[in-house]
Design an enzyme around this catalytic site. Structure first.
Site, short mmCIF file in Angstrom:
data_model
loop_
_atom_site.label_atom_id
_atom_site.label_comp_id
_atom_site.label_asym_id
_atom_site.label_seq_id
_atom_site.Cartn_x
_atom_site.Cartn_y
_atom_site.Cartn_z
N HIS A 148 2.99 1.44 5.90
CA HIS A 148 4.05 2.31 4.12
C HIS A 148 5.44 2.34 5.07
O HIS A 148 6.27 2.01 4.06
CB HIS A 148 3.22 3.52 4.28
N HIS B 231 7.76 -0.49 5.39
CA HIS B 231 7.74 -0.86 3.73
C HIS B 231 8.87 -0.47 2.33
O HIS B 231 9.78 -1.13 2.40
CB HIS B 231 6.70 -0.78 2.85
N HIS C 156 -1.17 2.61 9.95
CA HIS C 156 -1.41 2.75 8.18
C HIS C 156 -0.17 3.29 7.79
O HIS C 156 0.68 2.47 7.49
CB HIS C 156 -3.00 3.31 7.91
N GLU C 157 -0.03 4.65 8.28
CA GLU C 157 1.42 5.24 7.18
C GLU C 157 2.55 4.72 8.25
O GLU C 157 3.68 4.70 7.65
CB GLU C 157 0.95 6.81 7.88
#
Length: 596
Positions: A392, A395, A388-389
């Protein structure tokens, strides 16, 4: 089960390297001094922007200062988060926040000045001075806020109040990260030890029901003891938001919360109504859980234990990283190479240590690299958190590399898409790479629990925010008792009769940091729905989707979130992605039931 370590016990490759921002505190102090001095230069522009050239000078100066200030503020935040007990780090963070308030105050004249300017005059300035073209889109976007910007004097007052208005969030942060002391639990040797968050995440999944119950009670104990204090901070935060929204002329705090992303209220309301229309699937899952566990009453501390015993495995950080790289192959070689580079380059702070901020996050530092905070526990949940992180982080990297500073920062609305696409690709990968029916059921169970937490729970939180803000807007009291009533009512609606209510449940509002960032949590649910749509197309080998998705990651904040998502083939205004995601959930429950 082990106590949390000190930072000195953690190897260098598993800690972030803050020297990439500043080599030492002296360099931080030098920038602090420079920004402080330039704040005074900014003040001199008030009343002296008289032509295109002076407008360009102001904008160029403030962008330079803003970028440098962001480095100061992020460095101080990261240093503080390493150990929230260290007073010198707290002081550095406070100084950076105070400097931010001064900078905001110095710049507070500009928006009223700009919006008092005729748009044709601004167009003339841009034609006259080529350098202003860089700022053109941002300048004209400001006119959308025209009716919500106050007079110069009022804006300056609000700017001065910035630190005071953020006090409830900061106070809760100190309570939650530095001061909270959980109750005691029994370790494997029969000794009483103080519970930590990391221990709790393991114990609440323990197959021994008494251990789960003990951990549940110990974890909730300090929140119940501090219920009135925390209710005061949350009430103040909500009232601050309502008051500021009213002062700025927004019809409601909710509409202010959605305004920046240009999201219609209908998207928020449709999310809540769609979730409630599909609660049958959630109820079916709770019944499966109760039956599988063989218990007369399903309790909240029964909600995290895997339904398939003996399948829970320890996953080392290195193995988790390798699994992530394999699972995310549909995102292409360039993406995978980037994640490989992140591992040993000071980007990720991996382990739980004493005083370290809880949870996990990513923050991009323009001109440097992203920083990721984890509290890795060598389990499946930690694997998902890593994936998940790092979504980020990728991104942030792509946005900062491909966008100028002015448009690099992406909205949180789209941020949750980037992280959740990774999670969906991971679970699909894990499901496709096991033939063992028990392991497949275990993974399906995990996916359903992830769906429940990322979608249904966040929608419930979003409704809690909507109700509490509406009560504040109506002048109704907000205190621990009122928060309990609202939270209990919603919990019962979303969980039906299958889950027996524990008294601790109604205090759930007291543990949620995101409530201090109003109307944030709904983005997890919209992001999850969007991600399922995108990930399924990626898994089908749709090359155009991959190209569009990578372009989306590189777009930063160059357009409104709903427009950026449309480019990936997702239209949230139709409600279709939400309903499709909920159908996927129902299908997962049916599949799990068959395997059981």
């Amino acid at each position: 089960m082990s106590q949390s370590k000190t930072r000195e016990d953690i190897k260098a490759s598993e800690k972030w390297n803050l020297e990439d921002i500043y080599p030492n505190l002296e360099a931080w102090e030098q920038d602090y001094k420079e920004v402080s001095e330039k704040v005074e230069e900014v003040r001199k522009f008030e009343g002296n922007i008289i032509d295109a050239k002076s407008l360009l000078s102001y904008l160029t100066l403030t962008e330079e200062i803003s970028q440098k200030y962001s480095h100061l503020q992020i460095y101080a935040m990261l240093l503080n988060d390493e150990d929230t007990r260290v007073s010198s780090s707290q002081a550095l963070l406070q100084r950076s926040q105070q400097l931010g308030t001064k900078l905001g105050t110095a710049m507070s004249f500009f928006m009223p000045f700009l919006l008092a300017m005729d748009e044709e005059k601004l167009k003339g300035y841009i034609t006259e001075e080529d350098g202003l073209k860089y700022f053109e889109e941002d300048l004209f976007e400001s006119y959308r806020y025209k009716k919500h910007v106050l007079s110069k004097e009022q804006e300056e007052i609000l700017s001065h109040l910035g630190e005071a208005l953020s006090a409830p969030r900061n106070t809760f942060g100190m309570i939650n990260n530095a001061d909270i002391e959980f109750g005691e639990v029994t370790d494997d040797d029969g000794n009483k030890v103080q519970l930590t968050r990391g221990m709790y995440s393991k114990l609440i999944e323990d197959e021994n029901r008494e251990k789960r119950k003990e951990a549940y009670k110990a974890y909730n104990k300090p929140y119940l003891q501090l219920k009135n204090t925390i209710a005061s901070t949350l009430s103040a935060s909500i009232k601050n938001n309502v008051t500021t929204s009213r002062l700025r002329g927004y019809p409601s705090a909710l509409e202010r919360g959605l305004f920046g992303d240009n999201v219609p209220v209908s998207v928020y309301e449709n999310l809540l109504s769609s979730a409630k229309e599909h609660l049958d699937g959630l109820d079916s899952y709770l019944k499966i859980r109760k039956q599988r566990l063989g218990i007369e009453e399903l309790r909240p501390y029964d909600m995290s234990v895997p339904l398939i015993p003996g399948q829970k495995k320890e996953i080392s950080y290195d193995d988790a990283y390798d699994t992530m790289l394999s699972a995310l192959q549909p995102l292409g070689d360039e993406y995978i190479s980037l994640l490989k580079e992140f591992k040993n380059s000071g980007v990720i702070d991996v382990r739980e240590t004493k005083g370290k901020r809880s949870g996990a996050y990513n923050i991009g530092v323009y001109g440097v690299h992203p920083y990721v905070l984890l509290n890795h526990q060598d389990d499946l949940d930690s694997l998902f958190t890593l994936v998940h992180e790092l979504g980020h982080a990728a991104h942030s990297y792509y946005s900062n590399k491909n966008q100028p500073y002015i448009s690099a920062r992406y909205s949180i609305f789209v941020a949750e898409v980037a992280s959740t696409v990774n999670e969906v690709l991971l679970i699909r990968y894990l499901l496709n790479h096991t033939e063992d029916p028990k392991m497949k059921a275990y993974l399906l169970n995990h996916f359903i629990d992830q769906f429940r937490g990322t979608f249904f729970t966040q929608v419930m939180f979003a409704e809690f925010e909507k109700i509490t803000h509406e009560k504040a807007e109506a002048g109704q009291p907000l205190n621990a008792e009122e928060f309990n009533k609202i939270y209990e009512s919603l919990f019962r609606q979303y969980n039906g009769e299958s889950l027996v209510f524990e008294d601790e449940v109604k205090y759930g509002w007291s543990r949620i940091p995101h409530f201090y960032r109003p109307f944030y949590v709904y983005k997890y649910a919209t992001g999850f729905a969007s991600a399922i749509d995108i990930a399924d197309r990626l898994l089908n080998g749709d090359h155009q989707t991959l190209e569009n998705y990578l372009d989306f990651l590189k777009s930063g904040g160059s357009d409104y979130p709903l427009e950026l998502l449309r480019k990936t083939g997702v239209n949230l205004e139709t409600g279709e992605p939400i309903n499709n995601a909920l159908k996927v959930f129902e299908g997962l429950v049916v599949e799990l039931n068959k395997l059981m």
